[in-house]
Write an enzyme that holds these catalytic residues in place. Structure first.
Site, short mmCIF file in Angstrom:
data_model
loop_
_atom_site.label_atom_id
_atom_site.label_comp_id
_atom_site.label_asym_id
_atom_site.label_seq_id
_atom_site.Cartn_x
_atom_site.Cartn_y
_atom_site.Cartn_z
CD GLU A 57 -3.20 -1.11 2.69
OE1 GLU A 57 -4.37 -1.41 1.87
OE2 GLU A 57 -2.36 -1.27 3.56
CB CYS A 64 3.10 6.90 3.18
SG CYS A 64 3.50 6.72 4.11
CB CYS A 84 7.11 -4.96 8.75
SG CYS A 84 7.92 -4.23 9.86
CB CYS A 105 6.35 -1.74 16.27
SG CYS A 105 7.99 -1.47 16.21
CB CYS A 156 2.73 -1.07 13.69
SG CYS A 156 2.65 -0.80 11.65
CB CYS A 205 1.20 6.50 11.18
SG CYS A 205 1.62 8.55 10.74
N1 SAH Z 1 9.61 0.57 10.21
C1 SAH Z 1 9.78 2.35 10.33
C2 SAH Z 1 8.47 2.84 9.29
C3 SAH Z 1 7.24 2.89 9.82
S1 SAH Z 1 6.90 4.66 9.86
C4 SAH Z 1 9.73 2.56 11.06
O1 SAH Z 1 9.03 1.63 12.39
O2 SAH Z 1 9.61 4.08 11.77
C5 SAH Z 1 5.24 4.53 10.33
C6 SAH Z 1 5.32 5.31 11.74
O3 SAH Z 1 4.33 5.06 12.66
C7 SAH Z 1 6.20 4.58 13.04
O4 SAH Z 1 7.25 5.73 13.87
C8 SAH Z 1 5.36 3.44 13.51
O5 SAH Z 1 5.78 3.51 14.80
C9 SAH Z 1 4.78 5.01 13.51
N2 SAH Z 1 3.48 4.06 14.13
C10 SAH Z 1 2.86 2.73 13.97
N3 SAH Z 1 1.80 2.17 13.72
C11 SAH Z 1 1.07 3.48 14.87
C12 SAH Z 1 -0.35 3.46 14.94
N4 SAH Z 1 -1.05 2.50 14.77
N5 SAH Z 1 -0.90 4.53 15.65
C13 SAH Z 1 0.07 5.47 15.33
N6 SAH Z 1 1.74 5.18 14.71
C14 SAH Z 1 2.10 4.44 14.59
#
Ligand code: SAH
Length: 345
Positions: A92, A105, A112, A116, A119, A333
């Site tokens: 996506e 984006c 991945c 986390c 996510c 995000c």
């Molecule tokens: N793998 C990279 C790129 C992901 S970027 C990283 O970890 O940075 C997307 C951003 O959104 C990251 O900061 C991630 O931690 C954040 N993110 C992931 N899930 C989220 C959620 N449910 N709510 C808000 N931010 C989130």
């Protein structure tokens, strides 16, 4: 396997053309077709002889993505694209409009493997690391579809960019190429969950891109609970790597901090965060956590978000709250995920 001409730098493309007995200037023509006119096949390259077009078609491919579906947010025109890659992988990407220009984006991996806990991208692990062409093609396809220029890109879709280091670096070089899209490095943001070894390597590249680091906690105890990567790389080492990066590149680091009710959003958490970031060339971007249906994290209240921000600001940490775009289409995000072509979204 046939080589992909869209993943080649101008120099590589030139060597490749010479190796098949073609003149150097052909490489320039082809690079333009691939990165300015966004050709999807060799047939389109009408200033090349039919003979050469056939030869290219027999020996090479043009890496790309196919639009499977798109969803436009009613709230803000944010558009989420579902793309298909070779071998049926699905990713996506999101198109966003800001007052200063259009940003896309992009995903750097299908899925991945960082795990986390908040996510959606990581729910099924990683399936494939994208090639430079597949990253570029997300932007090219969106520009074509929207009929609008894209001036910025954030590597914040699914995937961990530094877990696909070589391809991501090449993507940055290609999109920055003056004979191609010519996007300034300052319009590129790479977000990482904090793969320290790769952050040191990246610092040596001396790029002008913005590095965003997903911190999400003021200490190891909380970070360990929500980000498994934190057990491999303790926060002190991570902040040391950030300090090194900022000193070496003179670029301000962005720390991303998703505010989750009752997990990391107390006044004490804010004070601890401020004290750990003291003296670092940085900026904190607070992101009220977005819903992921498999997880039961709850977004912090507006009141605690405001309080958290105030505490950081009063301690001289520059702070912003990320505006939420496209959440009605699960494009915010952390909401990008592997989907199936026939799945209803
Ligand atoms: N793998 C990279 C790129 C992901 S970027 C990283 O970890 O940075 C997307 C951003 O959104 C990251 O900061 C991630 O931690 C954040 N993110 C992931 N899930 C989220 C959620 N449910 N709510 C808000 N931010 C989130």
């Amino acid at each position: 396997m046939k080589a992909d001409l869209r993943s080649m730098t101008p120099e590589e493309l030139q060597k490749e053309m010479e190796s098949i007995g073609e003149a150097k200037f052909r490489a320039k023509q082809i690079f333009r077709w691939l990165h300015v006119k966004y050709a999807e096949n060799f047939e389109e390259m009408t200033d090349l002889s039919e003979n050469l077009r056939n030869k290219l078609n027999d020996n090479y491919i043009i890496g790309g993505v196919k639009i499977v579906r798109k969803l436009v947010s009613k709230e803000d025109n944010t558009t989420k694209y579902l793309f298909e890659l070779e071998n049926n992988y699905i990713i996506e990407s999101v198109f966003m409009q800001y007052s200063y220009g259009n940003t896309v984006c992009i995903s750097t991996q299908a899925g991945c493997r960082m795990g986390c806990s908040f996510c959606a991208s990581t729910l099924d692990g990683v399936e494939k690391s994208l090639t430079p062409a597949e990253m570029l093609a997300q932007i090219y396809a969106i520009e074509k579809d929207k009929g609008e220029k894209v001036s910025g890109v954030v590597l914040m879709g699914s995937g961990e960019p530094l877990d696909n280091y070589e391809n991501v670096l090449k993507f940055i070089k290609l999109i920055n190429c003056k004979d191609g899209k010519n996007m300034g490095q300052r319009h590129i943001t790479l977000s990482t969950c904090g793969l320290i070894d790769k952050m040191y390597e990246l610092a040596d590249e001396q790029l002008q891109i913005t590095l965003a680091v997903s911190l999400h906690a003021p200490n190891d105890e909380i970070r360990n609970r929500i980000m498994p990567i934190s057990r491999a790389y303790p926060m002190e080492k991570l902040l040391e790597a950030c300090r090194h990066y900022a000193e070496k590149t003179k670029r301000r680091i962005t720390f991303e901090y998703a505010l989750i009710k009752g997990v990391n959003d107390s006044a004490e958490n804010a004070r601890e965060l401020a004290s750990r970031l003291k003296g670092l060339l940085c900026h904190v971007n607070l992101i009220p956590v977005n819903d992921v249906k498999e997880r039961n994290y709850v977004r912090s209240t507006n009141e605690s978000i405001k309080k958290f921000e105030e505490i950081l600001v009063s301690r001289n940490i520059e702070t912003t709250v990320r505006r939420k775009l496209g959440s009605d289409i699960d494009a915010a995000c952390g909401q990008l995920r592997k989907r199936y072509k026939d799945e209803q979204i």
